[in-house]
Every structure is written in C-alpha cells, then in structure tokens.
Design a protein around this motif. Structure first.
Motif, PDB file in Angstrom:
ATOM      1  N   LYS A 161       5.192  -8.022  -2.143  1.00 14.68           N
ATOM      2  CA  LYS A 161       6.340  -7.149  -2.001  1.00 14.68           C
ATOM      3  C   LYS A 161       5.917  -5.685  -2.010  1.00 14.68           C
ATOM      4  O   LYS A 161       5.029  -5.282  -2.755  1.00 14.68           O
ATOM      5  N   PHE A 162       6.538  -4.935  -1.115  1.00 14.38           N
ATOM      6  CA  PHE A 162       6.349  -3.491  -0.935  1.00 14.38           C
ATOM      7  C   PHE A 162       5.044  -3.121  -0.232  1.00 14.38           C
ATOM      8  O   PHE A 162       4.799  -1.953   0.022  1.00 14.38           O
ATOM      9  N   PHE A 163       4.210  -4.116   0.071  1.00 10.06           N
ATOM     10  CA  PHE A 163       2.940  -3.831   0.729  1.00 10.06           C
ATOM     11  C   PHE A 163       3.000  -4.114   2.230  1.00 10.06           C
ATOM     12  O   PHE A 163       1.971  -4.317   2.862  1.00 10.06           O
ATOM     13  N   GLY A 164       4.202  -4.094   2.828  1.00 11.58           N
ATOM     14  CA  GLY A 164       4.350  -4.507   4.211  1.00 11.58           C
ATOM     15  C   GLY A 164       3.415  -3.820   5.177  1.00 11.58           C
ATOM     16  O   GLY A 164       2.657  -4.473   5.909  1.00 11.58           O
ATOM     17  N   ALA A 165       3.432  -2.488   5.214  1.00  9.97           N
ATOM     18  CA  ALA A 165       2.620  -1.757   6.193  1.00  9.97           C
ATOM     19  C   ALA A 165       1.136  -1.909   5.906  1.00  9.97           C
ATOM     20  O   ALA A 165       0.332  -2.218   6.807  1.00  9.97           O
ATOM     21  N   TYR A 166       0.748  -1.692   4.659  1.00  6.14           N
ATOM     22  CA  TYR A 166      -0.668  -1.799   4.306  1.00  6.14           C
ATOM     23  C   TYR A 166      -1.142  -3.242   4.436  1.00  6.14           C
ATOM     24  O   TYR A 166      -2.189  -3.519   5.033  1.00  6.14           O
ATOM     25  N   GLY A 167      -0.382  -4.182   3.869  1.00  5.90           N
ATOM     26  CA  GLY A 167      -0.806  -5.570   3.866  1.00  5.90           C
ATOM     27  C   GLY A 167      -0.956  -6.144   5.260  1.00  5.90           C
ATOM     28  O   GLY A 167      -1.924  -6.855   5.561  1.00  5.90           O
ATOM     29  N   ALA A 168       0.004  -5.843   6.146  1.00  5.81           N
ATOM     30  CA  ALA A 168      -0.038  -6.391   7.497  1.00  5.81           C
ATOM     31  C   ALA A 168      -1.202  -5.829   8.295  1.00  5.81           C
ATOM     32  O   ALA A 168      -1.905  -6.565   9.004  1.00  5.81           O
ATOM     33  N   THR A 169      -1.424  -4.525   8.206  1.00  9.43           N
ATOM     34  CA  THR A 169      -2.464  -3.914   9.032  1.00  9.43           C
ATOM     35  C   THR A 169      -3.856  -4.142   8.454  1.00  9.43           C
ATOM     36  O   THR A 169      -4.828  -4.242   9.203  1.00  9.43           O
ATOM     37  N   GLN A 187     -13.922  -5.811  -6.294  1.00  8.58           N
ATOM     38  CA  GLN A 187     -13.079  -5.912  -7.472  1.00  8.58           C
ATOM     39  C   GLN A 187     -12.161  -4.687  -7.541  1.00  8.58           C
ATOM     40  O   GLN A 187     -12.435  -3.662  -6.912  1.00  8.58           O
ATOM     41  N   PRO A 188     -11.057  -4.763  -8.279  1.00  6.09           N
ATOM     42  CA  PRO A 188     -10.199  -3.582  -8.435  1.00  6.09           C
ATOM     43  C   PRO A 188     -10.992  -2.399  -8.997  1.00  6.09           C
ATOM     44  O   PRO A 188     -11.705  -2.538  -9.993  1.00  6.09           O
ATOM     45  N   MET A 189     -10.885  -1.267  -8.316  1.00  3.77           N
ATOM     46  CA  MET A 189     -11.678  -0.091  -8.667  1.00  3.77           C
ATOM     47  C   MET A 189     -10.796   1.099  -9.016  1.00  3.77           C
ATOM     48  O   MET A 189      -9.659   1.214  -8.535  1.00  3.77           O
ATOM     49  N   ALA A 190     -11.351   1.985  -9.803  1.00  4.44           N
ATOM     50  CA  ALA A 190     -10.644   3.211 -10.187  1.00  4.44           C
ATOM     51  C   ALA A 190     -10.779   4.234  -9.070  1.00  4.44           C
ATOM     52  O   ALA A 190     -11.546   5.196  -9.167  1.00  4.44           O
ATOM     53  N   THR A 191     -10.030   4.040  -7.997  1.00  4.33           N
ATOM     54  CA  THR A 191     -10.062   4.934  -6.854  1.00  4.33           C
ATOM     55  C   THR A 191      -8.700   5.591  -6.661  1.00  4.33           C
ATOM     56  O   THR A 191      -7.684   5.130  -7.194  1.00  4.33           O
ATOM     57  N   ALA A 192      -8.681   6.642  -5.848  1.00  7.09           N
ATOM     58  CA  ALA A 192      -7.417   7.314  -5.550  1.00  7.09           C
ATOM     59  C   ALA A 192      -6.475   6.380  -4.809  1.00  7.09           C
ATOM     60  O   ALA A 192      -5.250   6.418  -5.020  1.00  7.09           O
ATOM     61  N   LEU A 193      -7.016   5.524  -3.939  1.00  4.22           N
ATOM     62  CA  LEU A 193      -6.177   4.592  -3.201  1.00  4.22           C
ATOM     63  C   LEU A 193      -5.443   3.665  -4.160  1.00  4.22           C
ATOM     64  O   LEU A 193      -4.220   3.488  -4.065  1.00  4.22           O
ATOM     65  N   ARG A 194      -6.159   3.073  -5.105  1.00  2.00           N
ATOM     66  CA  ARG A 194      -5.503   2.173  -6.048  1.00  2.00           C
ATOM     67  C   ARG A 194      -4.521   2.931  -6.929  1.00  2.00           C
ATOM     68  O   ARG A 194      -3.475   2.410  -7.308  1.00  2.00           O
ATOM     69  N   GLY A 195      -4.861   4.184  -7.251  1.00  2.00           N
ATOM     70  CA  GLY A 195      -3.955   4.985  -8.058  1.00  2.00           C
ATOM     71  C   GLY A 195      -2.611   5.210  -7.386  1.00  2.00           C
ATOM     72  O   GLY A 195      -1.576   5.289  -8.058  1.00  2.00           O
ATOM     73  N   ARG A 196      -2.600   5.294  -6.044  1.00  2.00           N
ATOM     74  CA  ARG A 196      -1.335   5.449  -5.328  1.00  2.00           C
ATOM     75  C   ARG A 196      -0.512   4.172  -5.372  1.00  2.00           C
ATOM     76  O   ARG A 196       0.716   4.215  -5.410  1.00  2.00           O
ATOM     77  N   PHE A 197      -1.192   3.045  -5.384  1.00  2.00           N
ATOM     78  CA  PHE A 197      -0.485   1.763  -5.413  1.00  2.00           C
ATOM     79  C   PHE A 197      -0.024   1.382  -6.823  1.00  2.00           C
ATOM     80  O   PHE A 197       1.013   0.746  -6.991  1.00  2.00           O
ATOM     81  N   PHE A 198      -0.828   1.732  -7.803  1.00  2.00           N
ATOM     82  CA  PHE A 198      -0.545   1.305  -9.181  1.00  2.00           C
ATOM     83  C   PHE A 198      -0.600   2.503 -10.127  1.00  2.00           C
ATOM     84  O   PHE A 198      -1.492   2.596 -10.978  1.00  2.00           O
ATOM     85  N   PRO A 199       0.333   3.447  -9.998  1.00  2.00           N
ATOM     86  CA  PRO A 199       0.336   4.618 -10.879  1.00  2.00           C
ATOM     87  C   PRO A 199       0.564   4.180 -12.330  1.00  2.00           C
ATOM     88  O   PRO A 199       1.344   3.282 -12.610  1.00  2.00           O
ATOM     89  N   GLY A 200      -0.162   4.818 -13.230  1.00  2.00           N
ATOM     90  CA  GLY A 200      -0.019   4.499 -14.638  1.00  2.00           C
ATOM     91  C   GLY A 200      -0.875   3.352 -15.120  1.00  2.00           C
ATOM     92  O   GLY A 200      -0.887   3.034 -16.314  1.00  2.00           O
TER      93      GLY A 200
END
Length: 211
Positions: free
Chosen positions: A142-150, A178-191
């Motif tokens: 859920k909510f990952f439509g654009a990123y997940g599909a492409t 593995q899940p990494m402490a990156t800016a990309l992941r920070g946008r998806f999972f703030p906090g």
C-alpha cells in the motif's frame, strides 16, 4: 589492464558506498545528477588512493547516455562492471492519488532509462563483464504504487536480460540489499530507528562479496 566500474546513481547511498569499496581495484565512472555530491565522492576516492571520472548527467536523456558510453568506449574500450543504483522514489500515495508528474518521472528513471542503458552498456560489457541490479520488492504494498510498479518493471527487464545471456554474456546479477540508513529509506519510513538499519558501507561490502 585497468578495471572499469560504471556506477549509475553514484552520488550517495549505496551507489557512493559501492564506488568507495571498488575504487582501490577499479577506475570508477560515477554517474549522477548532483555535481556537488559527485565531487565529494571524488574527494573520498582520492583520499583512498583511487581514481574516478565524474559524469554529472541525467540518465533519462538518451543523448547524454550515448555520449557517456561512447566516451567509455573511446577511452578504455570496455567496462568490466556496471552497478545500476539510480532510482526515483516518488512520494508515497494512494494509487488513486498518484501525481501524474511523479508517475511519469518514475517511469522515465526506473524503467525507460534502465531499458536504454542496457542497450548502450551491453556492448561495453561484452562477454565477460558484469551488470548488477538491486531489487527492492515493494510491488503491491500500500502507498508504494508508483515506486513499486516501476521498480518491479526495472527488475523484470534485468531478469529477462539475465535469462538471455548465460552463454553469451554479459553476466547479469540481481541482488537484494538489506534495509539501509539512506535518504531514500528515510523518505519512505520517516521516524524509523536508523540504528537498526545497515550502513551502506557495510552493505556494499556484503553485496560485492557475492559477485
């Protein structure tokens, strides 16, 4: 003979970590849109005794990618390794609220540019080079439509290429970080507690050990 590693999406995160990990054994061709971040990467590579060619380019522009690959051919005649980490992470959104511009950019970067680069880089890799893609399976979440599909489209392209080339080369690999402490992941999972996440440097070492 100099080993050449082409890294698309090299300015930060996993791409930058891969560049630093490889710079002692490979000349790095670092591609990203952000000139300042590429220059910072170059400083770190130089400090480790390595060398890099910086290519501040947009991978969605066919002419720029044609120029890049022609330049690699003219200078070295080949590439030994292509690591494709470039990605557009559209904002999370319900499927029926995806912004058209975010969708178009996701398709352009994650799918179209990948397809184009495969056609341009394959001749450089030849029979013995390696192409490496990095999966992040979010399709259907859920909510990952654009990123997940492409992202799924990108990996589907890579899987087809891998299935087509076991006898002819190049060698095509798909790895899952593995899940990494990156800016990309920070946008998806703030906090999120970033202390529980892998550091890109450690993950780069783990992934490269699989090649």
């Amino acid at each position: 003979m100099t080993q050449i590693a082409l890294i698309t999406g090299a300015s930060r995160g996993l791409g930058a970590a891969l560049a630093e990990a490889l710079c002692e054994t490979h000349h790095i061709v670092a591609v990203a849109r952000t000139t300042g971040a590429l220059e910072d990467l170059d400083d770190r590579i130089t400090a480790k005794g390595g060398n890099a060619t910086l290519a501040p380019m947009d991978i969605t522009i066919p002419g720029a990618m044609a120029t890049l690959c022609r330049g690699i051919h003219d200078r070295w005649g080949k590439a030994d390794l292509w690591l494709h980490t470039a990605i557009h992470a559209a904002p999370l959104s319900p499927a029926h609220f995806i912004d058209a511009k975010d969708w178009d950019k996701s398709v352009a970067v994650n799918a179209n540019a990948t397809a184009l680069l495969i056609t341009y880089v394959a001749p450089l890799l030849g029979e013995h080079g390696q192409a490496v893609f990095f999966d992040d399976p979010r399709a259907g979440q859920k909510f990952f439509g654009a990123y997940g599909a492409t992202k799924a489209a990108q990996i589907a392209l890579a899987r087809s290429w891998a299935a087509e080339t076991p006898r002819t080369g190049p060698h095509v690999r798909i790895l899952e970080p593995q899940p990494m402490a990156t800016a990309l992941r920070g946008r998806f999972f703030p906090g999120e507690d970033r202390d529980t996440l892998a550091h890109p440097r450690d993950e780069a070492a783990r992934l490269l050990a699989q090649l």
